[in-house]
Design an enzyme around this catalytic site. Structure first.
Site, PDB file in Angstrom:
ATOM      1  N   GLU A 213      36.849  36.225  32.412  1.00 12.32           N
ATOM      2  CA  GLU A 213      35.486  35.952  32.572  1.00 12.32           C
ATOM      3  C   GLU A 213      34.591  37.073  33.075  1.00 12.32           C
ATOM      4  OE1 GLU A 213      33.390  33.814  31.670  1.00 12.32           O
ATOM      5  OE2 GLU A 213      34.443  32.123  31.004  1.00 12.32           O
ATOM      6  N   SER A 214      34.927  37.840  33.919  1.00 10.03           N
ATOM      7  CA  SER A 214      34.263  38.926  34.716  1.00 10.03           C
ATOM      8  C   SER A 214      35.168  39.915  35.118  1.00 10.03           C
ATOM      9  CB  SER A 214      33.591  38.466  35.989  1.00 10.03           C
ATOM     10  OG  SER A 214      34.738  38.031  37.044  1.00 10.03           O
TER      11      SER A 214
END
Length: 782
Positions: A213-214
């Protein structure tokens, strides 16, 4: 221009014993920690544009040489020149275009890690085709116990999808660089995330969702408005208790966001009967889209046979590919560093303090405090609620020693300034006597674009700046935005304007920029996302998608459905009694409305609700992370709430089920909480019987059997799914250990019982003293 609100923000101006050269000035507190002084351009406009382009070219050259800090300095210099320029309206429009190009360049050269992992990679490379070796690696992953279940019995097409994602991270230089960076970052978060997942009985492999995701970046923001390590969209974040407003964005608090993500996965796994691939897919596209795909596929729950959006069909393979590398890093030439969790102290502050002043009080650099408290988007504690601040480990006592001095010191007034047509940031700064750098430091939106007409920027003004404050009050009167409150003698307010003179809503057309999303636009104009959707029906795509260049209607000054709550910002020298008298309310009512004792000390900058005036404010709730050795009675006592209220707020049916790392919602005193659910799921373990479970969960065998359509003598099998009923108000006996300062009266108040009850349950003689550590039996209603 419209001035919307005033908040006080205490600032450190007196000398502090823990600093070496005296207290920092107000400019130092509010300005960024580094950077050259701002100078205005003295040449003509065309030479300014050429100079900005030269700086951009120099930034490109520095970036090619690997000197990103130098490249950042060049772009920052260009940004400052644009923000301080005061030319014609046409010239400012042209500079706004230069600013957009400059920020696009900054994205591509320097800040890919500020984007989620998928966008960071897409900026630089394309997905390569899978090779035979990649496919062999997927096949070989069956020998890795942690992920065996995800790679067994896959079709060739599914293996190929995973192999392609594996190739992105292992066979491209940029992909390898990013993945190793993500692994390096993970050391700070692995321990806490693993404990929070385990606390909700979730698979440990979900840790790798944060990786894709990040890349474990706390500050990642996507083009669609998802933010933080777990990339919550605004609405989903709010649904899982992550506050987002003018002062805070809890999506950027990685601990709170991790707990919210864990609760999302818990709910999703329940929705999809424990199928983890579907739960992970729903994290990317939403459970509704997954359910729709299942229906279209004839009811199959096999992710690999569904037809979802291409991004989602690559999302689960990317997660599995990341796990293959993470659980076998040496094979691919990666290293996973040992756990290095951050160590910090906590302190709750009621009232608003700039993080820079806190840093000064404990002898730390502001950047370190800012990084520990990323949810505070104004780099200050919010003025309208208590806030838990993270401090460097070992510094809490030092701050406590200086806290009263900070809270009582000279203050800064926060003004919400709505931009007029043609107005520049430099003009606003000059009007209020603050620096452009100060406005840039406390308004993140200025890092994205030049403000348009109608946008709101926050302006910090010194409390002793009488000229600016007088000008502010005069503008309030001129614009007829004073509160419709008629206080007692001495209150700093004017009577409301007649309804017939109220200005009609002003309509503005906003042109969508490349970095915009609905959430950021709503924040910029101080309106809601729902309002934006209502004003622009038929123009906003699925998933709140908008496109650069699109025109959106915004109606400023539209009358709210309900009167706004009336707040008062505490001034130096105020007391609860004086404020209550001024507004014609009882001191006890004022204290109760704000969760205070009648004799509580209040500080400049605290924002109080005036009871009975305007729309009541919702009571504020906070969270608590369960520590090893804590129990529900101690947590309830520490936070001034009853055990029953705490259990109801967290939908708990078993007070003994707390685990270290679990996040609890602490309801505000007096807040009404929903009753616990009528039943909760439970998976039978070896050795369980109906009788044992009934005793554990405080229900009768008959109730438990009836809830699951069983006879009272039915045997149980390991893995069997049961519903545990909430029972019929049956009482629970718990143990409470007496703490310093406890009395029978205070304990009775906490547990909503009488002193006589406590004496009876524990055979205590009336008037007998309590001993610290003494164990008391307490009966709690479910």
């Amino acid at each position: 221009m419209r001035i919307l609100l005033v908040f006080l923000l205490p600032a450190l101006v007196a000398a502090c014993a823990t600093t070496r050269r005296g207290a920092p000035s107000l400019d130092e507190l509010l300005a960024p920690p580094e950077g050259p002084a701002v100078t205005q351009w003295t040449g003509d406009f065309e030479s300014l544009r050429e100079h900005i382009r030269t700086l951009a070219r120099q930034a490109v050259e520095q970036s090619k040489r690997g000197k990103n800090d130098a490249a950042q300095d060049k772009i920052d210099e260009a940004r400052r020149l644009i923000l301080t320029f005061q030319g014609t309206e046409r010239q400012r429009e042209q500079l706004a275009e230069e600013y957009e190009l400059l920020l696009t360049l900054l994205d591509e050269l320097i800040e890919p890690e500020k984007r989620p992992a998928s966008e960071a990679i897409s900026l630089i490379l394309t997905t390569p085709e899978a090779t035979a070796q990649d496919l062999a690696d997927v096949e070989a992953a069956r020998s890795i116990p942690s992920i065996q279940r995800y790679v067994s019995r896959l079709s060739p097409a599914a293996q190929k999808r995973i192999a392609r994602q594996l190739a992105v991270f292992t066979r491209t230089d940029r992909g390898r660089e990013l993945f190793q960076r993500y692994l390096d970052r993970s050391a700070a978060y692995r321990d806490t995330i693993s404990r929070l997942l385990a606390g909700r009985n979730l698979p440990a492999e979900l840790f790798c969702v944060a990786l894709i995701e990040s890349g474990f970046s706390e500050i990642a923001v996507s083009r669609t408005g998802a933010a933080g390590m777990w990339q919550f969209m605004p609405a989903t974040g709010r649904a899982y208790g992550l506050d987002q407003d003018r002062w805070v964005d809890e999506r950027l608090d990685w601990i709170k966001a991790t707990d919210a993500a864990a609760r999302y996965f818990r709910d999703s796994l329940q929705t999809f009967d424990g199928d983890i691939e579907l739960a992970v897919a729903s994290y990317n596209t939403g459970p509704g889209n997954v359910k729709k795909a299942i229906r279209k596929a004839g009811g199959t729950s096999d992710f690999w046979r569904l037809k979802l959006h291409p991004e989602t069909m690559d999302y689960v393979p990317k997660w599995i590919a990341a796990m293959i590398i993470y659980y076998n890093p040496k094979h691919y030439g990666f290293t996973v560093p040992p756990d290095d969790p951050p160590r910090f102290d906590d302190i709750t502050i009621r009232g608003s303090l700039p993080l820079a002043s806190i840093a000064g009080a404990i002898g730390e650099h502001p950047e370190g405090i800012n990084n520990l408290n990323r949810a505070l988007i104004r780099k200050a504690t919010p003025p309208d609620r208590p806030w838990n601040v993270h401090l460097p480990a070992g510094s809490r006592d030092k701050l406590v020693a200086n806290l009263d001095r900070l809270l009582q010191s000279s203050s800064v007034v926060w003004l919400a300034h709505r931009m007029k047509k043609g107005e520049t940031v430099a003009q606003v700064a000059g009007r209020y006597g603050v620096g452009v750098e100060q406005l840039m430091a406390v308004n993140d939106s200025l890092a994205d674009h030049l403000p348009d007409e109608g946008e709101v920027i926050m302006v910090p003004v010194g409390a002793d700046n009488t000229k600016a404050l007088a000008d502010f009050q005069e503008r309030q009167r001129e614009e007829e935005v004073l509160a419709t409150l008629e206080p007692g003698p001495g209150a700093p307010a004017a009577p409301p304007p007649p309804a017939s003179r109220r200005a009609a809503p002003k309509k503005i057309v906003h042109t969508v920029r490349s970095r915009d999303n609905l959430w950021s636009i709503a924040q910029d104009y101080d309106v809601s996302v729902d309002d934006l959707k209502r004003w622009n029906q038929g123009q906003i795509g699925p998933g709140n998608r908008i496109r650069p260049g699109q025109k959106l209607n915004i109606n400023l000054g539209e009358a709210p459905d309900q009167p706004a709550p009336v707040r008062y910002t505490v001034m130096r020298g105020d007391t609860l009694g004086e404020i209550a008298k001024r507004f014609g309310v009882a001191t006890a009512d004022l204290a109760a409305a704000n969760g205070l004792g009648a004799g509580a000390t209040i500080y400049p900058g605290a924002v109080l609700q005036i009871p009975g005036k305007g729309r009541p404010l919702a009571p504020e709730a906070k969270t608590h992370q369960v520590q090893r050795g804590e129990n529900i009675t101690r947590i309830a006592a520490d936070n001034g709430v009853s055990v029953a209220a705490l259990m109801a707020a967290n939908q708990l049916t078993d007070p003994t089920s707390l685990q270290a790392g679990q996040i609890l919602t602490i309801p505000a005193p007096g807040e009404k909480t929903a009753a616990p659910p009528s039943g909760k799921p439970y998976t039978v373990k070896t050795g369980d019987t109906l009788a044992k479970l009934a005793k554990r969960f405080g229900v009768t065998v008959k109730e438990l059997a009836a809830a699951n359509k069983l006879s009272t003598k039915s045997p149980l099998k390991a893995g069997q799914k049961l519903t545990i009923p909430a029972g019929k108000g049956k009482d629970i006996w718990i143990q409470y250990k007496v703490r310093p300062g406890d009395t029978l009266t205070s304990i009775a108040d906490h547990f909503n019982c009488t002193v006589g009850d406590l004496e009876k349950w524990n055979r205590i003689r009336r008037g007998a003293p309590l001993a610290v550590g003494q164990s008391l039996k307490v009966q709690v209603k479910k």
